[in-house]
Design a protein around this motif. Structure first.
Motif, PDB file in Angstrom:
ATOM      1  N   VAL A 171     -69.918 -19.896 106.951  1.00 53.59           N
ATOM      2  CA  VAL A 171     -71.155 -20.900 108.382  1.00 53.59           C
ATOM      3  C   VAL A 171     -69.808 -21.021 109.558  1.00 53.59           C
ATOM      4  N   GLN A 172     -70.914 -22.051 110.925  1.00 52.24           N
ATOM      5  CA  GLN A 172     -69.650 -21.776 111.714  1.00 52.24           C
ATOM      6  C   GLN A 172     -69.573 -22.981 112.766  1.00 52.24           C
ATOM      7  N   VAL A 173     -69.209 -23.311 113.386  1.00 54.27           N
ATOM      8  CA  VAL A 173     -69.715 -25.290 112.986  1.00 54.27           C
ATOM      9  C   VAL A 173     -70.651 -25.739 113.277  1.00 54.27           C
ATOM     10  N   GLY A 174     -70.950 -27.085 112.982  1.00 54.22           N
ATOM     11  CA  GLY A 174     -72.541 -27.143 113.329  1.00 54.22           C
ATOM     12  C   GLY A 174     -73.629 -26.570 112.338  1.00 54.22           C
ATOM     13  N   ASP A 175     -73.722 -25.804 111.460  1.00 50.16           N
ATOM     14  CA  ASP A 175     -74.629 -25.414 110.891  1.00 50.16           C
ATOM     15  C   ASP A 175     -74.509 -25.961 109.464  1.00 50.16           C
ATOM     16  N   SER A 176     -75.303 -26.048 108.646  1.00 56.00           N
ATOM     17  CA  SER A 176     -75.375 -26.171 106.980  1.00 56.00           C
ATOM     18  C   SER A 176     -75.545 -25.815 106.034  1.00 56.00           C
ATOM     19  N   LEU A 177     -75.113 -26.196 104.898  1.00 53.48           N
ATOM     20  CA  LEU A 177     -74.668 -25.371 104.122  1.00 53.48           C
ATOM     21  C   LEU A 177     -74.797 -26.187 102.682  1.00 53.48           C
ATOM     22  N   ARG A 178     -75.433 -26.118 101.676  1.00 50.94           N
ATOM     23  CA  ARG A 178     -75.107 -26.862 100.216  1.00 50.94           C
ATOM     24  C   ARG A 178     -75.125 -26.381  99.613  1.00 50.94           C
ATOM     25  N   LEU A 179     -74.016 -27.781  98.437  1.00 44.49           N
ATOM     26  CA  LEU A 179     -73.334 -26.521  97.292  1.00 44.49           C
ATOM     27  C   LEU A 179     -74.359 -27.281  95.835  1.00 44.49           C
ATOM     28  N   SER A 180     -74.123 -26.948  95.124  1.00 43.32           N
ATOM     29  CA  SER A 180     -74.653 -27.280  93.876  1.00 43.32           C
ATOM     30  C   SER A 180     -74.011 -27.208  92.604  1.00 43.32           C
ATOM     31  N   ILE A 226     -74.429 -36.486  98.541  1.00 42.67           N
ATOM     32  CA  ILE A 226     -75.054 -35.969  98.027  1.00 42.67           C
ATOM     33  C   ILE A 226     -75.843 -35.891  96.618  1.00 42.67           C
ATOM     34  N   SER A 227     -76.746 -35.551  96.165  1.00 41.33           N
ATOM     35  CA  SER A 227     -77.751 -36.327  95.062  1.00 41.33           C
ATOM     36  C   SER A 227     -77.466 -35.596  93.697  1.00 41.33           C
ATOM     37  N   ARG A 228     -78.743 -35.876  93.005  1.00 41.62           N
ATOM     38  CA  ARG A 228     -78.458 -35.182  91.626  1.00 41.62           C
ATOM     39  C   ARG A 228     -79.710 -35.406  91.123  1.00 41.62           C
ATOM     40  N   ASP A 229     -79.748 -34.295  90.367  1.00 39.26           N
ATOM     41  CA  ASP A 229     -81.138 -33.363  89.431  1.00 39.26           C
ATOM     42  C   ASP A 229     -81.072 -33.767  87.845  1.00 39.26           C
ATOM     43  N   ASN A 230     -81.781 -34.982  87.297  1.00 39.33           N
ATOM     44  CA  ASN A 230     -80.898 -35.348  85.738  1.00 39.33           C
ATOM     45  C   ASN A 230     -82.329 -34.421  84.984  1.00 39.33           C
ATOM     46  N   ALA A 231     -82.907 -33.527  85.268  1.00 40.50           N
ATOM     47  CA  ALA A 231     -83.482 -32.606  85.117  1.00 40.50           C
ATOM     48  C   ALA A 231     -83.108 -31.741  84.619  1.00 40.50           C
ATOM     49  N   LYS A 232     -82.630 -30.902  85.599  1.00 40.10           N
ATOM     50  CA  LYS A 232     -81.678 -29.934  85.113  1.00 40.10           C
ATOM     51  C   LYS A 232     -80.557 -29.482  85.733  1.00 40.10           C
ATOM     52  N   ASN A 233     -79.656 -31.098  85.135  1.00 43.29           N
ATOM     53  CA  ASN A 233     -78.247 -31.606  85.165  1.00 43.29           C
ATOM     54  C   ASN A 233     -77.345 -30.910  86.049  1.00 43.29           C
ATOM     55  N   THR A 234     -77.974 -31.223  87.076  1.00 44.69           N
ATOM     56  CA  THR A 234     -77.337 -30.344  88.593  1.00 44.69           C
ATOM     57  C   THR A 234     -76.582 -31.240  89.545  1.00 44.69           C
ATOM     58  N   ILE A 235     -76.560 -31.466  90.462  1.00 46.73           N
ATOM     59  CA  ILE A 235     -75.840 -32.170  92.092  1.00 46.73           C
ATOM     60  C   ILE A 235     -75.471 -31.224  92.609  1.00 46.73           C
ATOM     61  N   HIS A 236     -76.030 -32.146  94.069  1.00 52.04           N
ATOM     62  CA  HIS A 236     -76.131 -30.741  94.705  1.00 52.04           C
ATOM     63  C   HIS A 236     -75.163 -32.379  96.236  1.00 52.04           C
ATOM     64  N   LEU A 237     -74.717 -30.972  96.818  1.00 52.97           N
ATOM     65  CA  LEU A 237     -73.919 -31.823  98.339  1.00 52.97           C
ATOM     66  C   LEU A 237     -74.460 -31.117  99.664  1.00 52.97           C
ATOM     67  N   GLN A 238     -75.375 -31.716 100.324  1.00 55.35           N
ATOM     68  CA  GLN A 238     -75.778 -31.369 101.857  1.00 55.35           C
ATOM     69  C   GLN A 238     -74.999 -31.967 102.565  1.00 55.35           C
ATOM     70  N   ASN A 297     -74.188 -31.566 106.166  1.00 54.50           N
ATOM     71  CA  ASN A 297     -74.464 -30.893 107.862  1.00 54.50           C
ATOM     72  C   ASN A 297     -73.130 -31.065 108.964  1.00 54.50           C
ATOM     73  N   SER A 298     -73.674 -30.155 109.776  1.00 56.55           N
ATOM     74  CA  SER A 298     -72.644 -30.637 110.970  1.00 56.55           C
ATOM     75  C   SER A 298     -71.075 -30.523 110.548  1.00 56.55           C
ATOM     76  N   LEU A 299     -71.158 -29.463 109.996  1.00 54.40           N
ATOM     77  CA  LEU A 299     -69.960 -29.185 109.697  1.00 54.40           C
ATOM     78  C   LEU A 299     -69.429 -28.896 110.971  1.00 54.40           C
ATOM     79  N   LYS A 300     -67.635 -28.698 110.575  1.00 46.43           N
ATOM     80  CA  LYS A 300     -66.773 -28.321 111.290  1.00 46.43           C
ATOM     81  C   LYS A 300     -65.586 -28.097 110.638  1.00 46.43           C
ATOM     82  N   PRO A 301     -64.957 -27.584 111.408  1.00 50.33           N
ATOM     83  CA  PRO A 301     -63.454 -26.419 110.595  1.00 50.33           C
ATOM     84  C   PRO A 301     -62.550 -27.515 110.452  1.00 50.33           C
ATOM     85  N   GLU A 302     -62.687 -28.788 110.107  1.00 47.70           N
ATOM     86  CA  GLU A 302     -61.682 -29.293 108.670  1.00 47.70           C
ATOM     87  C   GLU A 302     -62.317 -29.619 107.655  1.00 47.70           C
TER      88      GLU A 302
END
Length: 121
Positions: free
Chosen positions: A10-19, A65-77, A79-84
């Motif tokens: 992604v580019q600087v400033g973009d968002s990404l969601r991990l699961s 960070i959030s969790r969906d217990n019904a799906k036994n899943t966590i997410h990491l939203q 935002n404002s991503l940086k090179p570091e």
């Protein structure tokens, strides 16, 4: 037992969601760590069974960070991503009997394969 996905370029400033999906068992405390090239693995965020959360100072206010217990899943939203923020992101879980968040990787017994996040400037 942990499968992480969602990384990418992604580019600087973009968002990404991990699961991260937990298979075969339910975990109470789950977390994300990351490791940049040539650096040690560092704590990013964690969530407890009651959805209490903890964040590294470097991501506070940008990551959620959030969790969906019904799906036994966590997410990491992320935002404002940086090179570091670039690195391999790992999903981890503590022994299911443990309910306390810990910020050191040694407290986590279960690890998924990492997913690479690259933030380009």
């Amino acid at each position: 037992q942990l499968q992480a996905f969602g990384g990418g370029l992604v580019q600087v400033g973009d968002s990404l969601r991990l699961s991260c999906a937990a298979c075969e068992r339910t975990f109470t405390v789950m977390a994300w760590f990351r490791q940049a090239p040539g650096k040690e693995r560092e704590f990013v965020a964690a969530i407890s069974g009651s959805s209490s959360t903890a964040y590294a100072d470097s991501v506070k206010g940008r990551y959620t960070i959030s969790r969906d217990n019904a799906k036994n899943t966590i997410h990491l939203q992320m935002n404002s991503l940086k090179p570091e923020d670039t690195g391999v992101y790992y999903c981890a879980a503590r022994n299911p009997a443990i309910t306390v968040i810990q910020r050191t990787h040694r407290g986590y017994a279960y690890w998924g394969r990492g997913t690479l996040v690259t933030v380009s400037s």
